[in-house]
Motif scaffolding. Sequence first.
Motif, PDB file in Angstrom:
ATOM      1  N   ALA A  13      54.571   7.621  -9.647  1.00 44.23           N
ATOM      2  CA  ALA A  13      53.646   7.370  -8.540  1.00 44.23           C
ATOM      3  C   ALA A  13      52.312   6.850  -9.061  1.00 44.23           C
ATOM      4  N   TYR A  14      51.828   7.437 -10.152  1.00 41.97           N
ATOM      5  CA  TYR A  14      50.581   7.012 -10.802  1.00 41.97           C
ATOM      6  C   TYR A  14      50.662   5.540 -11.184  1.00 41.97           C
ATOM      7  N   LEU A  15      51.755   5.149 -11.838  1.00 44.66           N
ATOM      8  CA  LEU A  15      51.920   3.768 -12.282  1.00 44.66           C
ATOM      9  C   LEU A  15      52.065   2.804 -11.100  1.00 44.66           C
ATOM     10  N   LEU A  16      52.794   3.207 -10.072  1.00 43.14           N
ATOM     11  CA  LEU A  16      52.970   2.371  -8.897  1.00 43.14           C
ATOM     12  C   LEU A  16      51.638   2.125  -8.183  1.00 43.14           C
ATOM     13  N   GLY A  41      40.179   8.788 -12.666  1.00 44.96           N
ATOM     14  CA  GLY A  41      40.247   9.934 -11.757  1.00 44.96           C
ATOM     15  C   GLY A  41      41.659  10.456 -11.584  1.00 44.96           C
ATOM     16  N   MET A  42      42.607   9.537 -11.436  1.00 42.44           N
ATOM     17  CA  MET A  42      43.997   9.963 -11.283  1.00 42.44           C
ATOM     18  C   MET A  42      44.529  10.579 -12.570  1.00 42.44           C
ATOM     19  N   GLU A  43      44.106  10.071 -13.701  1.00 44.05           N
ATOM     20  CA  GLU A  43      44.553  10.617 -14.988  1.00 44.05           C
ATOM     21  C   GLU A  43      44.035  12.042 -15.174  1.00 44.05           C
ATOM     22  N   ILE A  44      42.805  12.277 -14.774  1.00 47.39           N
ATOM     23  CA  ILE A  44      42.255  13.635 -14.860  1.00 47.39           C
ATOM     24  C   ILE A  44      43.103  14.589 -14.006  1.00 47.39           C
ATOM     25  N   GLY A  45      43.441  14.157 -12.799  1.00 46.85           N
ATOM     26  CA  GLY A  45      44.278  14.985 -11.925  1.00 46.85           C
ATOM     27  C   GLY A  45      45.656  15.234 -12.513  1.00 46.85           C
ATOM     28  N   LEU A  46      46.224  14.217 -13.129  1.00 47.29           N
ATOM     29  CA  LEU A  46      47.546  14.347 -13.751  1.00 47.29           C
ATOM     30  C   LEU A  46      47.503  15.323 -14.925  1.00 47.29           C
ATOM     31  N   VAL A  47      46.472  15.236 -15.741  1.00 45.08           N
ATOM     32  CA  VAL A  47      46.340  16.129 -16.896  1.00 45.08           C
ATOM     33  C   VAL A  47      46.114  17.570 -16.442  1.00 45.08           C
ATOM     34  N   VAL A  48      45.232  17.758 -15.478  1.00 42.68           N
ATOM     35  CA  VAL A  48      44.962  19.118 -14.982  1.00 42.68           C
ATOM     36  C   VAL A  48      46.221  19.717 -14.361  1.00 42.68           C
ATOM     37  N   SER A  49      46.949  18.923 -13.602  1.00 40.17           N
ATOM     38  CA  SER A  49      48.186  19.403 -12.989  1.00 40.17           C
ATOM     39  C   SER A  49      49.205  19.800 -14.053  1.00 40.17           C
ATOM     40  N   THR A  50      49.333  18.990 -15.091  1.00 46.94           N
ATOM     41  CA  THR A  50      50.279  19.285 -16.163  1.00 46.94           C
ATOM     42  C   THR A  50      49.870  20.537 -16.927  1.00 46.94           C
TER      43      THR A  50
END
Length: 61
Positions: A13-16, A41-50
Amino acid sequence: MKNTVTLGKKIKAYLLILTLLSVINLLTSPSYIWVVWPAIGMEIGLVVSTLSRNESRDISL
């Protein structure tokens, strides 16, 4: 049943979304590459979620 989204789905979804935003960016204002800001911003959310997923696992020695 718990509704879980896998990391692979989040990355897809991030890449799309970033691909779509990149196209919009290049078509509307190619002189300024603003797509890096949503990407960060999306990368920060992805890292925090992981990281929060990994912390919630019970690891016993």
